[in-house]
Enzyme design. Sequence first.
Site, PDB file in Angstrom:
ATOM      1  N   GLY A  86      38.224  31.618  41.086  1.00 60.99           N
ATOM      2  CA  GLY A  86      38.685  31.391  39.719  1.00 60.99           C
ATOM      3  C   GLY A  86      40.052  30.742  39.720  1.00 60.99           C
ATOM      4  O   GLY A  86      40.402  30.033  40.668  1.00 60.99           O
ATOM      5  N   SER A  87      40.816  31.002  38.681  1.00 59.91           N
ATOM      6  CA  SER A  87      42.106  30.319  38.521  1.00 59.91           C
ATOM      7  C   SER A  87      43.216  30.999  39.319  1.00 59.91           C
ATOM      8  O   SER A  87      43.147  32.198  39.615  1.00 59.91           O
ATOM      9  CB  SER A  87      42.477  30.327  37.037  1.00 59.91           C
ATOM     10  OG  SER A  87      42.667  31.665  36.607  1.00 59.91           O
TER      11      SER A  87
ATOM     12  N   GLY B  32      44.251  34.874  40.101  1.00 62.32           N
ATOM     13  CA  GLY B  32      44.438  35.201  41.520  1.00 62.32           C
ATOM     14  C   GLY B  32      45.736  35.947  41.759  1.00 62.32           C
ATOM     15  O   GLY B  32      45.790  36.938  42.498  1.00 62.32           O
TER      16      GLY B  32
ATOM     17  N   GLU C 121      39.529  32.007  46.175  1.00 60.38           N
ATOM     18  CA  GLU C 121      39.101  30.594  46.114  1.00 60.38           C
ATOM     19  C   GLU C 121      39.566  30.090  44.758  1.00 60.38           C
ATOM     20  O   GLU C 121      38.979  30.439  43.730  1.00 60.38           O
ATOM     21  CB  GLU C 121      37.576  30.486  46.221  1.00 60.38           C
ATOM     22  CG  GLU C 121      36.985  30.966  47.522  1.00 60.38           C
ATOM     23  CD  GLU C 121      37.291  30.055  48.693  1.00 60.38           C
ATOM     24  OE1 GLU C 121      37.574  28.866  48.469  1.00 60.38           O
ATOM     25  OE2 GLU C 121      37.276  30.554  49.829  1.00 60.38           O
TER      26      GLU C 121
ATOM     27  N   GLU D  40      45.853  21.299  37.057  1.00 58.47           N
ATOM     28  CA  GLU D  40      44.392  21.254  37.029  1.00 58.47           C
ATOM     29  C   GLU D  40      43.931  21.245  35.574  1.00 58.47           C
ATOM     30  O   GLU D  40      44.414  22.034  34.775  1.00 58.47           O
ATOM     31  CB  GLU D  40      43.816  22.493  37.728  1.00 58.47           C
ATOM     32  CG  GLU D  40      42.305  22.497  37.755  1.00 58.47           C
ATOM     33  CD  GLU D  40      41.726  23.757  38.385  1.00 58.47           C
ATOM     34  OE1 GLU D  40      42.169  24.866  38.022  1.00 58.47           O
ATOM     35  OE2 GLU D  40      40.823  23.620  39.221  1.00 58.47           O
TER      36      GLU D  40
END
Length: 496
Positions: A241-242, A246, A264, A398
């Site tokens: 995820g983001s 995280g 990830e 992003e």
Amino acid sequence: MLTQAAIDARRHLPLAPRGNLIDGRICPAAGGETFDSISPIDGRVLTRLARSGPAEIDAAVAAARRAFDAGTWSRTAPAARKRVLLRWAELIEAEALDLAVLGVRDNGTEIAMAHRGEPLSAAATLRYYAEAVDKVYGEIAPTGPGVLGLIHREPKGVVGAIVPWNFPMMIGAWKLAPALAAGNSLVLKPSEEASLTLLRMAELALEAGLPPGVLNVVTGGAEAGDALARHMDVDILAFTGSGQVGRRLLAASAASNLKPVYLELGGKSPNIVFADAPDLARAAQVSGRTFFRNSGQVCVSAARVLVQEEVRDRFLAELLDVVAALKVGDPLDLGSDAGAVATRRQLDRNLAMVAQAEAEGARCLAGGGQLLAESGGFYMAPTVFDRVTPSMALFRQEVFGPVLSVTTFRDEAEALALANDSVYGLSSAVWTGSLARAHRMIGALQAGVVMVNGSTGSDNTVTLGGVKQSGNGYDKSLHALDKYQNLKAAWIDLGV
Ligand code: NAD
């Protein structure tokens, strides 16, 4: 074969409200609370899901621990686990179209890609780890003669897995398959935006013979995820995820039992087009078509085109032709190249980035706005910005939507400096006809993945993982098993 008639026969099937799957049973949230699952195709409510929090997570973790301690999965022979996982893969394949359509109704990915990338990819991942796990050995260490040093591989225990809304089955399987193959129990928390396919996939696991409690699925948002991350009886956390979430997971681990947290995360991957690219038109076609699939919501998408000055105009002309030909529309229509953005919130974020890029002086060459608003769904035009500089938000942040940025460079040194000028390091791509340059770039790019002269890379045999703020650890390949296994050392005194 995918046919429009078969898809249409499934697109309006009614969906009953869904509970959690805990200890092999479907159960509502403790207080009966629910939330709406919204379809991005038309903005309408698809069904209702259990809104879970600490109480449901506690129940799921307790079930996972009981199952783990009972040994009905954790202590079975790897070959026995393999049989169940292979059967599970078969059941998923048998329902692949139903699962794909269900998933598209939930998150808006175009159907051809969803069919291949979701149920079929998840089944392939299950098969890969099922086949692997009875071929991975422990070790006898090369010690001196008086002792025997053994390294045993054993499951970690209870795994917490938290996944995002893009490709829930594919990414879910990247966690579930190695974790289950290794003998762990799991509590899986899907994204609140895309839970339906994972709930169904877990039911199929029971049908395949996975003992109750080994795989539990708890729906909900941050409240459920946070409870899982803080739980004292969860042994490891696997997350996709983001970066924002995280960070919270790392803090939750620090504040609880120091569980390892595998992340990830996002990226802002460079796509470097050198003037010596063997086929510039192909580079433009592949770059455009792969970036805009799933409306740009692909973690490894190369969102920052870096193109060498002397071929900039030719490359852009080809790229804009590709973009102009893309058809954005109903993701259940086989003719759509890109479907809907997954949520209203994500669409708003994409549009806000467009406004900021324009305000900062980038030049919009294509797209820039919402499409098909009258449908009630969340569609966005494939968007290309030129003259993007490193000081702009579009270069650094992003977007996770169909917004491509283009920046020009003079030489290899500048290309590399621009490519690595990012807090992220997930993926990258290089187009060059020079073998020596390709190897120099592979060595120097700060990224977990480098694609050369193409955009392949979906095979289970190769790692997927990021460096820098794109995460740690690896999904896919035999290396992923390391996250879900302890190496236990045993010393036996041989008395000699
Ligand atoms: P997100 O981080 O918002 O949500 C991911 C999951 O975390 C969801 O299940 C969500 O409910 C949960 N969550 C939210 N707040 C939480 C909290 N406080 N504690 C615990 N869990 C919480 O991400 P998203 O919007 O679902 O997905 C998009 C992001 O995922 C992008 O950044 C994308 O790059 C990334 N991604 C990365 C990869 C990869 O392999 N590296 C793959 C796909 C997506």
